[in-house]
Design an enzyme around this catalytic site. Sequence first.
Site, PDB file in Angstrom:
ATOM      1  N   LYS A 107      27.465  14.711  30.604  1.00 26.46           N
ATOM      2  CA  LYS A 107      28.950  14.405  31.041  1.00 26.46           C
ATOM      3  C   LYS A 107      29.320  15.222  32.115  1.00 26.46           C
ATOM      4  CE  LYS A 107      32.495  12.202  28.842  1.00 26.46           C
ATOM      5  NZ  LYS A 107      32.061  11.012  28.316  1.00 26.46           N
TER       6      LYS A 107
HETATM    7  N1  GLU Z   1      32.078   7.315  29.319  1.00 25.22           N
HETATM    8  C1  GLU Z   1      31.670   6.483  28.313  1.00 25.22           C
HETATM    9  C2  GLU Z   1      31.470   7.480  27.096  1.00 25.22           C
HETATM   10  O1  GLU Z   1      31.897   8.266  26.657  1.00 25.22           O
HETATM   11  C3  GLU Z   1      30.688   5.771  28.831  1.00 25.22           C
HETATM   12  C4  GLU Z   1      29.444   6.487  29.227  1.00 25.22           C
HETATM   13  C5  GLU Z   1      28.438   5.579  29.878  1.00 25.22           C
HETATM   14  O2  GLU Z   1      28.550   4.621  30.119  1.00 25.22           O
HETATM   15  O3  GLU Z   1      27.517   6.238  30.523  1.00 25.22           O
HETATM   16  O4  GLU Z   1      30.541   6.908  26.093  1.00 25.22           O
END
Ligand code: GLU
Length: 474
Positions: A107
């Site tokens: 993240k």
């Molecule tokens: N930000 C989204 C999540 O928390 C999508 C992450 C992604 O598609 O890699 O799952």
Amino acid sequence: MSVEKEPGFRKSVELLFMRAAEKMDLAPDLVNKIRVCNSTYTVRFGVKLRGRIQTFTGYRSVHSEHAEPVKGGIRYALSVDQNEVEALAALMTYKCALVEVPFGGSKGGLCIDPRAWDEEELERITRRFAFELIKRDLINPSQNVPAPDMGTGEREMAWIADQYHRMNTTDIDARACVTGKPLEAGGIRGRVEATGRGVQYGIREFFRHEADKQIAGLEGGLAGKRVIIQGLGNVGYHAGKFLQEEDDCKIVGVIERDGAIINDNGLDIETLKSHINEHGGVAKYPHGTYVENGISALEHECDILIPAALESVITRENAGRIKARFIVEAANGPITAGGDEILRNNGVVIMPDMFANAGGVTVSYFEWVKNLSHIRFGRMQRRQEEARQEMVIEALEKMTGKSFPDELRGAFVSGADELTLVRSGLDDTMRGAYINMRETWHRLKRDDPSMDLRTAAYMISIERVASSYRTLGL
Ligand code: GLU
């Protein structure tokens, strides 16, 4: 586990993880290895804006590299700090494992209020942040693939993709360095709606199981069910829209930054969304009652409560007053470990974040595969499928001497395009993951009445990560 004091978000994720790990037969050192975040890179960079050097702080955290690339969004918000990014990265690991998306968890975040900057400024900030991450392989098609999250969207992903391309001009797979891109920049149809769509598919699957509905005190189908949504951002808006338009749910409350709007006869999501876009909030929306203390609307009477905004909104303080018996965590971490304990003791069924909002990363996976294969899904088969269906109709008509009903012809003949295939893959993923989760839930519930869906989800994920560590010989 009993939660005495309200822990922070990261601690909360760890407590919920441990609740599941303790029910498993795993060596403590392996549990510890899975739990910890592998690395967090912090960068402070300057961008010359408005006549002075502005310094920004950004993070990219890698929770687990048991599968690569690692995956997870980039968030732009003032709440971003190392603990938040690490908690979110951990959730990505478990989410991907649960829905069988072959990625590790990561993240990123930038501590910024995106509304405080104009588009040109945001582009310069984003490109500079991307530059810092790319040069350390923290954005890379085979190692680390970001996506949108709170405060970012297609526009930011297009800038990141372009920045990567500029720095890797001969990489034929450059577009796979980030997902959630606009279509013209290598995106996939259905990615923007994906998380909200996944929420809908998850709820639909839950409603297919009488026993599960019964535990949540629910009866019948989705039509007429009263829903409250917190946050009409990308996730909440799409979930609400689809539940209202396609499943006939009644959206009785929407909570936004500036308060909540309640209407027990139902709110129209499209009209409310336009109002928010125009006026910046829900206040003064004419078709409902405005409640200034928005968060209190989480306690309003409803059948399905969908927190789709921030983490830690249902806590030890307010959990006891929640009336909904079924909560769907469209946001990441909306319920603290303390809140979770109270809700569980009150018999509330919680569809956990790592399942409920997994639609985003699932369709990100499809986009990444599309980028690497350099071809749109369905491009080779579509017309051939249609020709075959035409043949079936012709044969039926010849055999029966009757003509095929006109009203069915179009749907019967049309071959699957990219959007249809993406939705089909997403539906299949959500249904399969829910069935696995509920199987563990019910199996263990027989001897352990405290079992819940979240613990089941964690147990499945932890077991999958553990078994890939075992395979790696760790
Ligand atoms: N930000 C989204 C999540 O928390 C999508 C992450 C992604 O598609 O890699 O799952």
